[in-house]
Every structure is written in C-alpha cells, then in structure tokens.
Design an enzyme around this catalytic site. Structure first.
Site, mmCIF file in Angstrom:
data_model
loop_
_atom_site.group_PDB
_atom_site.id
_atom_site.type_symbol
_atom_site.label_atom_id
_atom_site.label_comp_id
_atom_site.label_asym_id
_atom_site.label_seq_id
_atom_site.Cartn_x
_atom_site.Cartn_y
_atom_site.Cartn_z
ATOM 1 N N ARG A 1 0.820 -1.224 0.000
ATOM 2 C CA ARG A 1 0.000 0.000 0.000
ATOM 3 C C ARG A 1 0.853 1.272 0.000
ATOM 4 O O ARG A 1 0.516 2.244 -0.670
ATOM 5 C CB ARG A 1 -0.965 -0.022 1.186
ATOM 6 C CG ARG A 1 -2.007 -1.101 0.967
ATOM 7 C CD ARG A 1 -3.235 -0.923 1.799
ATOM 8 N NE ARG A 1 -4.192 -1.953 1.443
ATOM 9 C CZ ARG A 1 -5.256 -2.249 2.149
ATOM 10 N NH1 ARG A 1 -5.523 -1.591 3.261
ATOM 11 N NH2 ARG A 1 -6.081 -3.193 1.752
ATOM 12 N N GLY B 1 14.852 -12.651 8.553
ATOM 13 C CA GLY B 1 15.826 -12.560 9.645
ATOM 14 C C GLY B 1 17.252 -12.734 9.139
ATOM 15 O O GLY B 1 17.577 -12.398 7.991
ATOM 16 N N THR C 1 11.477 -11.997 12.794
ATOM 17 C CA THR C 1 11.851 -13.288 13.351
ATOM 18 C C THR C 1 11.382 -13.329 14.791
ATOM 19 O O THR C 1 11.564 -12.351 15.530
ATOM 20 C CB THR C 1 13.377 -13.539 13.296
ATOM 21 O OG1 THR C 1 13.695 -14.602 14.229
ATOM 22 C CG2 THR C 1 14.209 -12.323 13.683
ATOM 23 N N ASP D 1 12.695 -14.744 17.071
ATOM 24 C CA ASP D 1 13.843 -14.833 17.978
ATOM 25 C C ASP D 1 14.329 -13.471 18.495
ATOM 26 O O ASP D 1 15.065 -13.412 19.480
ATOM 27 C CB ASP D 1 15.024 -15.524 17.280
ATOM 28 C CG ASP D 1 14.775 -17.004 17.081
ATOM 29 O OD1 ASP D 1 13.713 -17.488 17.503
ATOM 30 O OD2 ASP D 1 15.647 -17.681 16.496
ATOM 31 N N ARG E 1 1.148 -24.143 34.237
ATOM 32 C CA ARG E 1 1.252 -23.839 35.674
ATOM 33 C C ARG E 1 0.028 -24.397 36.419
ATOM 34 O O ARG E 1 0.154 -24.944 37.506
ATOM 35 C CB ARG E 1 1.347 -22.332 35.888
ATOM 36 C CG ARG E 1 1.422 -21.928 37.333
ATOM 37 C CD ARG E 1 2.725 -22.328 38.006
ATOM 38 N NE ARG E 1 3.764 -21.345 37.808
ATOM 39 C CZ ARG E 1 4.995 -21.464 38.309
ATOM 40 N NH1 ARG E 1 5.353 -22.528 39.023
ATOM 41 N NH2 ARG E 1 5.904 -20.541 38.086
ATOM 42 N N GLY F 1 6.235 -15.954 35.917
ATOM 43 C CA GLY F 1 6.780 -16.281 37.230
ATOM 44 C C GLY F 1 7.491 -17.629 37.261
ATOM 45 O O GLY F 1 7.451 -18.345 38.276
ATOM 46 N N ALA F 2 8.162 -17.952 36.173
ATOM 47 C CA ALA F 2 8.893 -19.232 36.136
ATOM 48 C C ALA F 2 10.019 -19.206 37.176
ATOM 49 O O ALA F 2 10.542 -18.133 37.505
ATOM 50 C CB ALA F 2 9.467 -19.449 34.744
ATOM 51 N N SER G 1 4.734 -25.920 42.765
ATOM 52 C CA SER G 1 5.150 -26.379 41.429
ATOM 53 C C SER G 1 6.394 -25.593 41.047
ATOM 54 O O SER G 1 6.685 -24.559 41.643
ATOM 55 C CB SER G 1 4.058 -26.100 40.392
ATOM 56 O OG SER G 1 3.826 -24.712 40.293
ATOM 57 N N GLU H 1 15.698 -23.009 23.303
ATOM 58 C CA GLU H 1 16.246 -24.161 22.554
ATOM 59 C C GLU H 1 17.756 -24.036 22.345
ATOM 60 O O GLU H 1 18.466 -25.043 22.364
ATOM 61 C CB GLU H 1 15.511 -24.383 21.231
ATOM 62 C CG GLU H 1 15.606 -23.239 20.261
ATOM 63 C CD GLU H 1 14.982 -23.555 18.903
ATOM 64 O OE1 GLU H 1 14.543 -22.622 18.240
ATOM 65 O OE2 GLU H 1 14.963 -24.729 18.517
HETATM 66 O O1 F6P Z 1 14.403 -18.346 13.624
HETATM 67 C C1 F6P Z 1 13.125 -18.636 14.039
HETATM 68 C C2 F6P Z 1 13.004 -20.067 14.488
HETATM 69 O O2 F6P Z 1 11.657 -20.297 14.838
HETATM 70 C C3 F6P Z 1 13.952 -20.481 15.609
HETATM 71 O O3 F6P Z 1 13.496 -20.102 16.883
HETATM 72 C C4 F6P Z 1 14.008 -21.955 15.396
HETATM 73 O O4 F6P Z 1 15.233 -22.485 15.886
HETATM 74 C C5 F6P Z 1 13.950 -22.116 13.919
HETATM 75 O O5 F6P Z 1 13.325 -20.940 13.424
HETATM 76 C C6 F6P Z 1 13.200 -23.324 13.448
HETATM 77 O O6 F6P Z 1 13.260 -23.373 12.069
HETATM 78 P P1 F6P Z 1 12.446 -24.408 11.173
HETATM 79 O O7 F6P Z 1 10.997 -23.991 11.212
HETATM 80 O O8 F6P Z 1 13.024 -24.269 9.825
HETATM 81 O O9 F6P Z 1 12.633 -25.747 11.804
#
Ligand code: F6P
Length: 328
Positions: free
Chosen positions: A29, A108, A132, A134, A161, A192-193, A222, A229
């Site tokens: 747009r 990203g 992204t 991330d 939780r 609150g982890a 708990s 990851e």
């Molecule tokens: O970069 C974003 C992301 O979701 C990461 O957090 C994750 O490691 C990766 O992409 C997973 O990628 P794919 O969907 O290709 O497995």
C-alpha cells in the site's frame, strides 16, 4: 540521494513470523501510495530463482483482510539454491526481466545475509524488515513476531502452571530461540517461572538443583524452568537433573515448538509491521540500500545488513536481574 525507482519487489524469507502479512500489506500500500508498482515474489529466494508465476503484481485490495493473519500469504522458504552463484544469477535475471529495481525483504539473519551478498553482486538496492520470533537482530528493539510468539508462550506456560500446581510437579518448558534467549527471558518473567536456561548464561545442574530445592523448601507447589532451545535440550536437561537427584521431582517436559510461530499477530506486531513497511518503502525511495529498517526507542533507524546480522545482540541484563530477584 533520491533513487528513481518505479517498480519494487517484496518477499518473505526464512522462518515465518506473525506480522509478516501486515508488513507485506504495508509495503504494497505504501508503494502504491508513492506511485510505485509492487510485485509480490512468492516463496522467497526460491521463487525469485524460479520466476514465472512466482512474480505477481499486487494492488491494494490484494492485501485486504490479512493484517490479522499469522504466517505469510507470499509463503516462505529457506533457499539453498540462492546460496549458489548460479541461483543468484538466475534470480537477478528474473528481476531484470520484470523491471524490478529495488527489493524489500522481510525476514531474519539468513535472509539478510543473502540480501547483502546479492546487493553487492548486482547493485540492486535492498531494504530489510526484521521479522523473526527470535528477536536476534541488531538495529531494532523488536523484530516482527517476537511479541506475538512471547504472548503465545505465556498463554501456554500459564496453562501448564495450572496443572503443575495441582500435582506438585516440575516442568521443563522448551521455547524457541535458536541462538538467543529473548523469548525465554520475557516469558519467564511474565509467568513467574522459577528459572531460565538460556545460551547467554551458564547454569550448572548443581545450581539448578539448588534453585529448585530452595523453592521446595519455601512452600512452592510447582516449579517451572523455561529452556531456550539454544540453551540446550529440555529433555536432556531434565534427564541430567533426575540423574543427579533421582526420585526427588515428578518431572515433565513440554516443547512448545512451532506453536510459537503461528497465530494472529498482536496489536504491537501489527503496528510495528505497518510502520516498518512504510519506512522500508520510503527508505528505498530515498536511496537506502543494503540495510535493515528498525525502530530504536520508537525512532526509525537504518542499520547495515552486516551489522544487523552479526549476532552480538545482547540479552537485557536488567531483565535478567529482575527475573533473579522475583523468582525466590
Ligand atoms: O528463527 C526462528 C526459528 O523459529 C527459531 O526459533 C528456530 O530455531 C527455527 O526458526 C526453526 O526453524 P524451522 O521452522 O526451519 O525448523
């Protein structure tokens, strides 16, 4: 320097992120607002290499009703072919044949790496919109999708939780974040982890065990550990803890995985996408190239792709400190 661009291409690349559709809409747009033709390139760099039907001219109504949709209607890909010179040459030929003089890439790290190389090789101006979940790019306080993904994680962790407290259980919850712990830290504070495990901060099994033990002794019903990851596998960490203190905890592991990548973008992400889309088009018109547009303290900033992707974006120490204080 003003660039005399008449036709631009827009595409989404790499892992999809909520807010990508809103960004495409904003680019289309605002492009039309400034009398540019805007071509949507389906399937990212893969589509650019393939050409033909992957290039579609878009009008304002083609992007109606998508601001609230997760994913990307242009679809996305992680292209191996674009990493080759042959692939990039083909992509350039397709752009040239269509008269496309500038590009907006929504993606990203990997997407901007490709854009930087491509821009250097063929001199085509490219501006990037950071998208992204991330949040791991330099040059924008927030990337598209990060807020939505974190809220999705928060909802899931809240649900866990409820059940964890009913059974006095310990849960390891793995959230996304390939190299960085942004989703982990923010969702941990919001739920609150008890603690987090992120790539930016070492934590030994001994220390983890002490934190959990402290909670047990202080009448917690708990415990939740959020694992980014990139900080290690939640399954493995849970196993290591259980080896160290066998039978002490009734332990469960949940991996939130790709649930965090989808869903309707939050209001925050829709507005961010809209602003960045407009700024990207205006940037191209004003001669910006080889750079990502971002917002820092709510102000527009163009950051060279090379700086944006250098991986040095640091976690917020202040938030780490807050997390530490509040999880007693
Ligand atoms: O970069 C974003 C992301 O979701 C990461 O957090 C994750 O490691 C990766 O992409 C997973 O990628 P794919 O969907 O290709 O497995």
């Amino acid at each position: 320097m003003k660039a005399n661009i008449k036709k631009i291409g827009v595409f989404t690349s790499g892992g999809d992120a909520p807010g990508m559709n809103a960004a495409i809409r904003a680019v289309v747009r605002s492009g039309i607002f400034y009398d540019l033709s805007v071509v949507g390139i389906y399937e990212g760099y893969e589509g650019m290499i393939e050409g033909g039907e992957k290039f579609v001219e878009l009008g304002p109504r083609d992007v109606s009703g998508i601001i609230n949709k997760g994913g990307t209607f242009l679809r996305s890909a992680r292209s191996k072919a674009f990493m080759t010179e042959e692939g990039r040459t083909k992509a350039y030929e397709n752009l040239k044949a269509r008269g496309i003089e500038g590009l907006v890439v929504i993606g990203g790290n990997g997407s901007f790496t490709g854009a930087h190389i491509f821009g250097e090789e063929y001199g085509i101006p490219i501006v990037g919109i950071p998208a992204t979940i991330d949040n791991d790019l330099n040059g924008s306080d927030y990337t598209l999708g990060y807020d939505t993904a974190t809220n999705t994680a928060v909802r899931a962790i809240d649900s866990i939780r409820d059940t964890a407290s009913s059974h006095n259980r310990l849960f390891f919850i793995e959230v996304m974040g390939r190299d960085k712990g942004f989703i982990a830290l923010r969702s941990a504070i919001a739920t609150g982890a008890e603690t987090i495990i992120v790539p930016e901060r070492e934590i030994t099994i001994d220390k983890l065990s002490r934190i959990l033990e402290y909670g047990n002794q202080n009448r917690k019903t708990s415990s939740i550990v959020i694992v980014a990851e990139g900080g290690g596998s939640a399954i493995k960490i849970a196993e290591e803890l259980n080896e160290k203190v066998p039978d002490l905890y009734d332990t469960k592991v949940t991996i939130l995985g790709h649930t965090q990548r989808g869903g309707s973008p939050t209001c925050f992400d829709r507005i961010l996408a809209s602003r960045l889309g407009v700024l990207a088009v205006e940037g191209l018109r004003q001669g910006e190239r080889d750079a990502m547009v971002g917002l820092i303290n709510r102000k527009a900033r163009f950051t060279p792709f090379i700086t944006a992707i250098n991986g040095e974006r640091e976690i917020d120490e202040e938030l780490l400190r807050v997390d530490n204080i509040l999880n007693i």
